[in-house]
Design a protein around this motif. Structure first.
Motif, mmCIF file in Angstrom:
data_model
loop_
_atom_site.group_PDB
_atom_site.id
_atom_site.type_symbol
_atom_site.label_atom_id
_atom_site.label_comp_id
_atom_site.label_asym_id
_atom_site.label_seq_id
_atom_site.Cartn_x
_atom_site.Cartn_y
_atom_site.Cartn_z
ATOM 1 N N LEU A 153 0.829 -1.210 0.000
ATOM 2 C CA LEU A 153 0.000 0.000 0.000
ATOM 3 C C LEU A 153 0.864 1.262 0.000
ATOM 4 N N ILE A 154 1.959 1.235 0.760
ATOM 5 C CA ILE A 154 2.810 2.429 0.866
ATOM 6 C C ILE A 154 3.631 2.640 -0.406
ATOM 7 N N VAL A 155 4.344 1.582 -0.816
ATOM 8 C CA VAL A 155 5.334 1.744 -1.894
ATOM 9 C C VAL A 155 4.681 1.800 -3.274
ATOM 10 N N ALA A 156 3.698 0.923 -3.513
ATOM 11 C CA ALA A 156 3.132 0.869 -4.860
ATOM 12 C C ALA A 156 1.918 1.770 -5.001
ATOM 13 N N LEU A 157 1.118 1.884 -3.945
ATOM 14 C CA LEU A 157 -0.131 2.625 -4.067
ATOM 15 C C LEU A 157 -0.077 3.979 -3.362
#
Ligand code: SF4
Length: 241
Positions: A153-157
């Motif tokens: 969730l943090i890195v990709a989204l």
């Protein structure tokens, strides 16, 4: 109770500190780390996300492979797998034994290979090959726990609402006296209380980088640590060079 070999009174001092004091110390440490990190190597998943333009599927797979595995091994295994299959449809068509060979020697490669295949099938069946964007949906996928879901969730989204806690974040947050917890999951929830929101998406990349280079599990390099003045070193028995 204090941990074995802990400096006398260390845990007591940590417990007696107010939330405001811990928050201020966290602010100070994160600010210093933000200035000190650029020359150091980025964690594997962040590095891969940059190379792959934050493709959520690849970030999810790399994060799953990264559990208990050294970063260079994760990166090489992920790239071997993506060279053979770059989408959920392509990966779901691979045999488990082929995935095992491609990702070896990541830790638990047999279990991870089974999870990769099962996860790709679920992504196709339930989400038309897309990565879902909620914690609930992500953690319902085979092999995906809170750590993998939060990092995806943090890195990709680019979610600003999550904190990803792995062993580095758990260990260092306790050494620094920000939290007093026994498991990464407890640390995650405690950090939502202590850390200002602007630090939430950054805590993982800052502390993983620091944990791999300076605040190592064994023999942390406290004598070379720029945040030493703000660190009570809770639970640290011996320091390294
Ligand atoms: S002073 Fe030591 S224990 Fe504290 S953050 Fe630095 S390396 Fe880790």
């Amino acid at each position: 109770m204090a941990k074995r070999g802990e400096p006398a009174g260390a845990k007591k001092a940590g417990r007696s500190e107010s939330l405001a004091v811990r928050r201020r110390r966290l602010d100070r440490v994160m600010t210093h780390l933000g200035q000190a990190l650029p020359p150091l190597e980025e964690p594997a998943v962040e590095k891969l996300a940059e190379e792959e333009q934050s493709d959520p599927f690849k970030v999810l797979i790399a994060t799953l492979l990264s559990a208990r595995t050294r970063d260079p091994v994760t990166l090489e295994a992920s790239n071997r797998l993506f060279a053979r299959a770059a989408t959920p449809a392509e990966m779901a068509n691979l045999r488990v034994s082929t995935i095992e060979k491609l990702i070896y020697p990541v830790s638990f490669y047999r279990n991870k290979a089974r999870h990769v295949k099962a996860m790709c099938r679920q992504l196709l069946k339930r989400y038309r090959g897309r990565v879902p964007v909620t914690m609930e949906a992500l953690t319902a996928l085979p092999g995906v726990g809170r750590k993998t879901a939060n990092l995806t969730l943090i890195v990709a989204l680019k979610s600003p609402d999550n904190i990803c806690v792995d062993t580095h974040v758990h260990r260092i947050s306790n050494r620094l006296g920000w939290v007093e917890t026994s498991t990464p999951e407890e640390t995650e929830y405690a950090l939502y209380e202590v850390a200002a929101r602007r630090w939430w998406p950054l805590l993982n990349s800052y502390l993983v980088t620091w944990g791999q280079n300076v605040c190592r599990p064994l023999y942390p390099r406290c004598n070379h640590c720029i945040v030493a003045p703000a660190c009570p070193r809770l639970g640290v028995e011996k320091v390294g060079k």
